[in-house]
Enzyme design. Sequence first.
Site, PDB file in Angstrom:
ATOM      1  N   ASP A 188      -0.543  24.551  85.155  1.00 48.88           N
ATOM      2  CA  ASP A 188       0.638  24.281  84.339  1.00 48.88           C
ATOM      3  C   ASP A 188       1.494  25.553  84.245  1.00 48.88           C
ATOM      4  O   ASP A 188       2.232  25.867  85.171  1.00 48.88           O
ATOM      5  CB  ASP A 188       0.148  23.787  82.965  1.00 48.88           C
TER       6      ASP A 188
ATOM      7  N   ASP B  14      -8.211  15.931  78.975  1.00 51.22           N
ATOM      8  CA  ASP B  14      -8.275  15.472  77.580  1.00 51.22           C
ATOM      9  C   ASP B  14      -6.960  15.591  76.839  1.00 51.22           C
ATOM     10  O   ASP B  14      -6.041  16.294  77.264  1.00 51.22           O
ATOM     11  CB  ASP B  14      -9.311  16.308  76.815  1.00 51.22           C
TER      12      ASP B  14
ATOM     13  N   GLU C 184      -9.761  23.609  89.489  1.00 50.62           N
ATOM     14  CA  GLU C 184      -9.148  23.375  88.176  1.00 50.62           C
ATOM     15  C   GLU C 184      -8.575  21.960  88.115  1.00 50.62           C
ATOM     16  O   GLU C 184      -8.284  21.355  89.145  1.00 50.62           O
ATOM     17  CB  GLU C 184      -8.064  24.450  87.968  1.00 50.62           C
TER      18      GLU C 184
ATOM     19  N   PHE D 118       2.462  14.754  80.299  1.00 52.44           N
ATOM     20  CA  PHE D 118       1.132  15.085  79.794  1.00 52.44           C
ATOM     21  C   PHE D 118       0.176  13.981  80.205  1.00 52.44           C
ATOM     22  O   PHE D 118       0.311  12.834  79.809  1.00 52.44           O
ATOM     23  CB  PHE D 118       1.118  15.276  78.274  1.00 52.44           C
TER      24      PHE D 118
ATOM     25  N   LYS E  84     -13.380  22.407  80.763  1.00 49.29           N
ATOM     26  CA  LYS E  84     -14.175  21.238  81.064  1.00 49.29           C
ATOM     27  C   LYS E  84     -13.409  20.266  81.962  1.00 49.29           C
ATOM     28  O   LYS E  84     -13.995  19.369  82.551  1.00 49.29           O
ATOM     29  CB  LYS E  84     -14.517  20.497  79.753  1.00 49.29           C
ATOM     30  N   GLY E  85     -12.095  20.447  82.001  1.00 46.77           N
ATOM     31  CA  GLY E  85     -11.230  19.444  82.612  1.00 46.77           C
ATOM     32  C   GLY E  85     -11.515  19.106  84.070  1.00 46.77           C
ATOM     33  O   GLY E  85     -11.199  18.018  84.539  1.00 46.77           O
TER      34      GLY E  85
ATOM     35  N   LYS F 293       1.937  21.337  87.993  1.00 49.64           N
ATOM     36  CA  LYS F 293       3.228  21.113  87.320  1.00 49.64           C
ATOM     37  C   LYS F 293       4.068  22.369  87.506  1.00 49.64           C
ATOM     38  O   LYS F 293       4.219  23.176  86.581  1.00 49.64           O
ATOM     39  CB  LYS F 293       3.005  20.865  85.812  1.00 49.64           C
TER      40      LYS F 293
HETATM   41  P1  5GP Z   1      -1.967  26.847  82.033  1.00 52.73           P
HETATM   42  O1  5GP Z   1      -2.629  28.114  81.656  1.00 52.73           O
HETATM   43  O2  5GP Z   1      -1.724  26.692  83.510  1.00 52.73           O
HETATM   44  O3  5GP Z   1      -0.726  26.573  81.235  1.00 52.73           O
HETATM   45  O4  5GP Z   1      -2.933  25.738  81.499  1.00 52.73           O
HETATM   46  C1  5GP Z   1      -3.674  24.956  82.259  1.00 52.73           C
HETATM   47  C2  5GP Z   1      -4.543  24.142  81.334  1.00 52.73           C
HETATM   48  O5  5GP Z   1      -3.750  23.456  80.328  1.00 52.73           O
HETATM   49  C3  5GP Z   1      -5.225  23.074  82.113  1.00 52.73           C
HETATM   50  O6  5GP Z   1      -6.440  23.512  82.638  1.00 52.73           O
HETATM   51  C4  5GP Z   1      -5.381  21.994  81.082  1.00 52.73           C
HETATM   52  O7  5GP Z   1      -6.565  22.239  80.340  1.00 52.73           O
HETATM   53  C5  5GP Z   1      -4.200  22.155  80.168  1.00 52.73           C
HETATM   54  N1  5GP Z   1      -3.116  21.224  80.564  1.00 52.73           N
HETATM   55  C6  5GP Z   1      -1.928  21.524  81.099  1.00 52.73           C
HETATM   56  N2  5GP Z   1      -1.202  20.419  81.352  1.00 52.73           N
HETATM   57  C7  5GP Z   1      -1.981  19.374  80.975  1.00 52.73           C
HETATM   58  C8  5GP Z   1      -1.793  17.958  80.975  1.00 52.73           C
HETATM   59  O8  5GP Z   1      -0.788  17.380  81.418  1.00 52.73           O
HETATM   60  N3  5GP Z   1      -2.837  17.224  80.489  1.00 52.73           N
HETATM   61  C9  5GP Z   1      -3.980  17.779  80.010  1.00 52.73           C
HETATM   62  N4  5GP Z   1      -4.913  16.956  79.561  1.00 52.73           N
HETATM   63  N5  5GP Z   1      -4.182  19.101  79.994  1.00 52.73           N
HETATM   64  C10 5GP Z   1      -3.190  19.893  80.468  1.00 52.73           C
HETATM   65 MG    MG Z   2      -8.356  23.138  82.197  1.00 48.87          MG
END
Ligand code: 5GP
Ligand code: MG
Length: 178
Positions: free
Chosen positions: A102, A158, A98, A151, A42-43, A130
């Site tokens: 992360d 969220d 997206e 974060f 949803k982000g 990141k």
């Molecule tokens: P990844 O699979 O790249 O580790 O995860 C990405 C997802 O983790 C993002 O779409 C998001 O939902 C969540 N996420 C990663 N870092 C953050 C952050 O700093 N803040 C928030 N709210 N969500 C994050």
């Molecule tokens: Mg996301």
Amino acid sequence: MNNDIAKVLLDETQIAAVVDGIAEKINKDYKNEELVVVGILKGSIMFLADMFRRLEVSCSLDFMAASSYGSSAVSSGKVTIEKDLSSDIKGKHVLVVEDILDTGNTLSYIKDYLKEKEPLSVKICTLFDKPSRRQKPINPDYVGRTIPDLFIVGYGLDYNEKYRNLSYIGVLKPEIYS
Ligand code: 5GP
Ligand code: MG
């Protein structure tokens, strides 16, 4: 401008400038092309809504939702698709939108999954990146801001499903999650 839960990283004006810059690049790169924009729920919704209405290329809109399991400390990297596309992307240019890249687990899974559907191309557009946390070799084609390991919440992002409604993007204060 700061409040009780987060320290402002980008205010509304700064967000708009970042979104404008990304849309401009996409308009240039996909000029005369047909594009399927895929928002990851949803982000991405706020970013997607603002960016999408700045697009001047011929485009359609679709959504996917995915969840990755494992605690945040020990990410398993296992991703499950919770909502799939409702349109056929075969032979089409796809742009995945997206909120934040992360570890890369989610987007590398989604990218591989989409490639099996034989699109013409798949590119990644993320509002935040990141790179210091990356576990999979995936990089965005369009990125709003590269940030350190913080974060962040607001503007769609969220913490436990809260704070998506903030109009700015802030760094969540440690006392909220500790
Ligand atoms: P990844 O699979 O790249 O580790 O995860 C990405 C997802 O983790 C993002 O779409 C998001 O939902 C969540 N996420 C990663 N870092 C953050 C952050 O700093 N803040 C928030 N709210 N969500 C994050
Ligand atoms: Mg996301």
